[in-house]
Design a protein around this motif. Sequence first.
Motif, PDB file in Angstrom:
ATOM      1  N   ILE A 172       0.868  -1.174   0.000  1.00 15.72           N
ATOM      2  CA  ILE A 172       0.000   0.000   0.000  1.00 15.72           C
ATOM      3  C   ILE A 172       0.906   1.226   0.000  1.00 15.72           C
ATOM      4  O   ILE A 172       1.672   1.437   0.939  1.00 15.72           O
ATOM      5  N   GLN A 173       0.805   2.014  -1.065  1.00 13.90           N
ATOM      6  CA  GLN A 173       1.707   3.157  -1.203  1.00 13.90           C
ATOM      7  C   GLN A 173       1.224   4.353  -0.405  1.00 13.90           C
ATOM      8  O   GLN A 173       1.990   4.945   0.368  1.00 13.90           O
ATOM      9  N   THR A 174      -0.013   4.743  -0.603  1.00 11.58           N
ATOM     10  CA  THR A 174      -0.563   5.894   0.112  1.00 11.58           C
ATOM     11  C   THR A 174      -2.034   5.636   0.431  1.00 11.58           C
ATOM     12  O   THR A 174      -2.719   4.894  -0.283  1.00 11.58           O
ATOM     13  N   THR A 175      -2.498   6.260   1.501  1.00 13.74           N
ATOM     14  CA  THR A 175      -3.931   6.270   1.807  1.00 13.74           C
ATOM     15  C   THR A 175      -4.483   7.611   1.328  1.00 13.74           C
ATOM     16  O   THR A 175      -4.110   8.660   1.850  1.00 13.74           O
ATOM     17  N   LYS A 176      -5.357   7.571   0.345  1.00  9.79           N
ATOM     18  CA  LYS A 176      -5.890   8.819  -0.201  1.00  9.79           C
ATOM     19  C   LYS A 176      -6.904   9.445   0.756  1.00  9.79           C
ATOM     20  O   LYS A 176      -6.874  10.645   0.994  1.00  9.79           O
ATOM     21  N   TYR A 177      -7.789   8.619   1.302  1.00  6.34           N
ATOM     22  CA  TYR A 177      -8.740   9.114   2.299  1.00  6.34           C
ATOM     23  C   TYR A 177      -9.478   7.932   2.918  1.00  6.34           C
ATOM     24  O   TYR A 177      -9.491   6.819   2.381  1.00  6.34           O
ATOM     25  N   GLU A 178     -10.046   8.179   4.086  1.00  6.73           N
ATOM     26  CA  GLU A 178     -10.927   7.218   4.742  1.00  6.73           C
ATOM     27  C   GLU A 178     -12.365   7.667   4.540  1.00  6.73           C
ATOM     28  O   GLU A 178     -12.653   8.879   4.514  1.00  6.73           O
ATOM     29  N   VAL A 179     -13.269   6.711   4.403  1.00  6.83           N
ATOM     30  CA  VAL A 179     -14.678   7.023   4.163  1.00  6.83           C
ATOM     31  C   VAL A 179     -15.463   6.888   5.469  1.00  6.83           C
ATOM     32  O   VAL A 179     -15.397   5.848   6.133  1.00  6.83           O
ATOM     33  N   ASN A 180     -16.158   7.953   5.848  1.00  9.80           N
ATOM     34  CA  ASN A 180     -17.118   7.872   6.949  1.00  9.80           C
ATOM     35  C   ASN A 180     -18.381   7.231   6.377  1.00  9.80           C
ATOM     36  O   ASN A 180     -19.129   7.873   5.636  1.00  9.80           O
TER      37      ASN A 180
END
Length: 640
Positions: free
Chosen positions: A373-381
């Motif tokens: 996993i290179q980057t986490t773009k965003y987390e979803v609520n």
Amino acid sequence: MPPHARSDAYRPEALIAEDIDAYLARHERKTLLRLITCGSVDDGKSTLIGRLLYESHTIFEDQLDTLTAESARLGTQGDAIDFALLVDGLAAEREQGITIDVAYRFFSTPARKFIVADCPGHEQYTRNMVTGASTADLAVILVDARKGVLPQTRRHSHLVHLIGVRHLVLAVNKMDLVDYDQATFDRIVADYVDFAGGIGITGVIAVPVSGFKGDNITTASVNTPWYTGPALIEHLEAVELDQFSSRTRPFRMPVQWVNRPHHDFRGFSGLIASGTVRPGDQVSVLPSARRSTISRIVTEGGDLPVAVAGQSVTLTLSDEVDCSRGDVIASAGDPPQAADQFEATLVWMADEPMLPGRAYWLKLGAQQVAATIQTTKYEVNVVTGERLAAKKLELNAIGVVNLATDRPLVFEPYADNRTMGGFILIDRLTNATVAAGTLHFALNRAQNVQWQPLDISREHHARIKNQKPAVLWLTGLSGAGKSTIANLVEKRLAWMNRHTFLLDGDNIRHGLNRDLGFTEVDRIENIRRVGEVAKLMTDAGLIVIAAFISPFRADRDLVRSMTAPGEFVEVHIDTPLALAEARDPKGLYARARAGELKNFTGIDSPYEPPDDPELRIDTAAVTPAEAANLIVSYLVGDPR
């Protein structure tokens, strides 16, 4: 309808009216719908499924007697049956009155066969719910008519939408407890539709039901004359299955097994994921892209003139092309993509958080590759749909990430093909499944950046240096003596005319990794970058000496996986914490104990010693010079 009454429309009169063999043959030709029931705790999911089993005559008489007695023992209202007991099989679930595991049940009507998954309602069991939804064609979202749409209702709706379940039914349950009030039903439906539209869910079918009383389960209820839609089972029987729509898509069949019963036969077995195939069709074998022609479609019952999505077959090809488990046989005119970098949605299922840079196994069908996993773009609520900034994902979190694989993966976007776009991540050390994911698309850089063929090979680089490349990876606590020993190792190898390069943890952070701190995420990236550099140096034929604390086994194993077999030598500089702290050459332990230095290995950040290193050196028992001699002797033989 009284609690014990069953609809005559679902009594299997065919067993009496026609020959049993003809009935069974007709039963075998029925289509199969997989569905999931989900929603908040105590919305009545298990009761609804129990009612479906009861109405479809799937319960034997002895089971019914036991169920009636158990219901009476537990004090169910009146002489009614507690249908939830049919599904809540775990003792812990009965004691707590909740569903923990995913329970699968089979039932059938004259029109269709069904497999239904009853999934947990509690938030902490979200990963169980995702497991149940991963194969579902339809989701029944239950809402308690007394409570309306709750956060967990929204969570589960968002999850099934992300996972790709295309058909949703909103079952407003326990209508008997609100006196079958139409206004209550309309208000809940309006609330849900407003939420669903905001996250892209459309075409929801809403049904007012009572799992306990049986209203609108198999037939229209007299208690809801204002409702003119289908009963729940009527709708389930009429839903168009995705497998039929997938037959119009291009042909794809992941190869699960190479079938060679004898030397005269070589076939490739698998489940057709989409499309249609016939003998004579031109196909491509991916990722190699070699072409051939379908010669035969072989099944246990004989050869077929045509096969479609949903069938398991063995294909033979007219040419002797290289094809193995994990490859994909596809339409030559419209093949799927192969890439090594993707955007994907992850549902994190492990207690340990997801950290960028850590390596996992990615399994997509029969394909298994190493993935990072290179980057986490965003987390979803999943309650509000809001996108939140995040560097890591905790248990049950959902996020969108960029990931990379060590070799091309044949895929299609999950929205187009669930078989070719859904995957799981597996911990490389424990083999535990840590996440489920869906691929969105290949990143542009994966398509634009290609390997450039080079004429001078790594073998040539090593040959002209008259040595075998290697990575001597020294790991241990701060103060263990890694840098001192590494320096002595390089001096001894230099005296032997070996070509070396020393990568030291502190020196690297002055340049290549000066932008990284000491959080767990930064430590993972630190080692990943060093591993890539070490790999390039072994390609140049060098012996690389790396001295890094490298506290996490997974990160050291990642570097091992980057190198050729036999080239990675893990050396554990094994020094007790008390001894390393007593040495404290840089004064770091004292600062860490005083709270001035955070995330310090051995104090407030863990060190995971190697399980099976090539060398373990106890620096309490040997001098640095003796340790260096041991390492050189292991690498090239006795250095004296």
